[in-house]
Motif scaffolding. Structure first.
Motif, short mmCIF file in Angstrom:
data_model
loop_
_atom_site.label_atom_id
_atom_site.label_comp_id
_atom_site.label_asym_id
_atom_site.label_seq_id
_atom_site.Cartn_x
_atom_site.Cartn_y
_atom_site.Cartn_z
N ARG A 1 0.82 -1.20 0.00
CA ARG A 1 0.00 0.00 0.00
C ARG A 1 0.86 1.26 0.00
O ARG A 1 0.57 2.22 -0.73
CB ARG A 1 -0.91 -0.01 1.23
CG ARG A 1 -1.80 1.23 1.35
CD ARG A 1 -2.83 1.25 0.24
NE ARG A 1 -3.48 2.55 0.15
CZ ARG A 1 -4.50 2.79 -0.66
NH1 ARG A 1 -4.97 1.84 -1.45
NH2 ARG A 1 -5.04 3.99 -0.71
N VAL B 1 2.19 1.77 -3.47
CA VAL B 1 1.16 2.27 -4.38
C VAL B 1 0.95 3.77 -4.16
O VAL B 1 0.90 4.56 -5.12
CB VAL B 1 -0.17 1.51 -4.16
CG1 VAL B 1 -1.34 2.25 -4.78
CG2 VAL B 1 -0.07 0.10 -4.74
N GLU C 1 -0.52 -1.46 -10.94
CA GLU C 1 -1.28 -1.71 -9.72
C GLU C 1 -1.78 -0.40 -9.11
O GLU C 1 -2.93 -0.30 -8.67
CB GLU C 1 -0.41 -2.45 -8.70
CG GLU C 1 -1.07 -2.72 -7.37
CD GLU C 1 -2.06 -3.86 -7.40
OE1 GLU C 1 -2.67 -4.14 -6.36
OE2 GLU C 1 -2.22 -4.46 -8.49
N VAL D 1 -5.70 0.33 -8.56
CA VAL D 1 -6.16 0.47 -7.18
C VAL D 1 -6.74 1.86 -6.93
O VAL D 1 -7.84 2.01 -6.36
CB VAL D 1 -5.01 0.20 -6.19
CG1 VAL D 1 -5.38 0.64 -4.78
CG2 VAL D 1 -4.65 -1.28 -6.19
N SER D 2 -6.03 2.90 -7.36
CA SER D 2 -6.50 4.26 -7.11
C SER D 2 -7.80 4.55 -7.84
O SER D 2 -8.70 5.20 -7.30
CB SER D 2 -5.42 5.27 -7.51
OG SER D 2 -5.14 5.20 -8.89
N GLU E 1 -10.71 2.80 -6.14
CA GLU E 1 -11.08 3.50 -4.91
C GLU E 1 -11.88 4.76 -5.20
O GLU E 1 -12.81 5.10 -4.47
CB GLU E 1 -9.82 3.83 -4.10
CG GLU E 1 -9.17 2.61 -3.49
CD GLU E 1 -7.89 2.93 -2.74
OE1 GLU E 1 -7.37 2.02 -2.07
OE2 GLU E 1 -7.41 4.09 -2.84
#
Length: 211
Positions: free
Chosen positions: A12, A15, A59, A63-64, A67
């Motif tokens: 995390r 990222v 990634e 991921v962002s 979200e």
């Protein structure tokens, strides 16, 4: 802390450091060293957890974006007409600009021009928005006089492309107007379509029906 929890925490941080690096230094300056420096981590962790910088950037993008889509889920579910959707686009733009995600989008799209791997993952990330918008449009158009004339999937692609264009063009504008102001002008039009009575709706549907 268990190893799996520690590993998830490190991933995390990597990222988040990647997104910060892109936002601050641009996609051209992204490397294991710059990401590690931003995150206060050992650069070897980039390769240990992701195998390559490209995989980490991929990634981070996915991921962002996931979200951001999730953060608007409740608003998307509550959209009740075209005017609501335009107002949501206004709020989305304001938040993305404030968070610096407009800068990230521009940088990632620029990098995608010469990096096929980045282009692929950018497409996947953008599709998260497009597919969600398509779901909303399918519901909205079902009760709209435009429903028979517009394909939700195609319109979702056009909406996404137009929104990206607005995001990327805005920094070239000398003031707060320009392309973004177009969203303000769309609200009355969208509201007028939402407010049409039964007879007017039938007339619009008839006029737009393929011959």
């Amino acid at each position: 802390m268990p190893d799996d929890a520690r590993g998830a925490g490190t991933r995390r941080r990597l990222v988040e450091a990647t997104m910060t690096t892109i936002r601050t230094h641009g996609i051209a300056k992204v490397s294991a060293r710059t990401i590690a420096t931003t995150g206060g981590l050992n650069q070897a962790l980039v390769f240990y957890h992701f195998g390559s910088v490209d995989a980490l950037v991929a990634e981070a993008c996915l991921v962002s974006t996931a979200e951001r889509v999730a953060s608007f889920e409740e608003r998307l579910d509550d959209v009740n007409g075209l005017a609501d959707l335009v107002r949501l686009a206004q709020d989305l733009h304001a938040q993305e600009k404030q968070l610096g995600n407009v800068t990230i989008l521009g940088q990632v799209l620029a990098g995608s021009q010469t990096n096929p791997a980045l282009a692929e993952v950018t497409g996947k990330a953008l599709s998260l928005w497009t597919e969600r918008i398509q779901q909303v449009l399918t519901v909205v158009l079902a009760d709209s006089p435009l429903g028979e004339a517009l394909d939700p999937a195609l319109l979702a692609e056009l909406v996404s492309a137009a929104f990206i264009g607005i995001e990327l063009v805005e920094p070239t504008r000398p003031d707060e107007g320009g392309s973004v102001a177009a969203l303000d002008r769309l609200v009355p039009l969208a509201q007028a379509l939402d407010d049409l009575g039964p007879l007017a709706r039938r007339a619009v549907r008839s006029a737009l029906r393929p011959r």
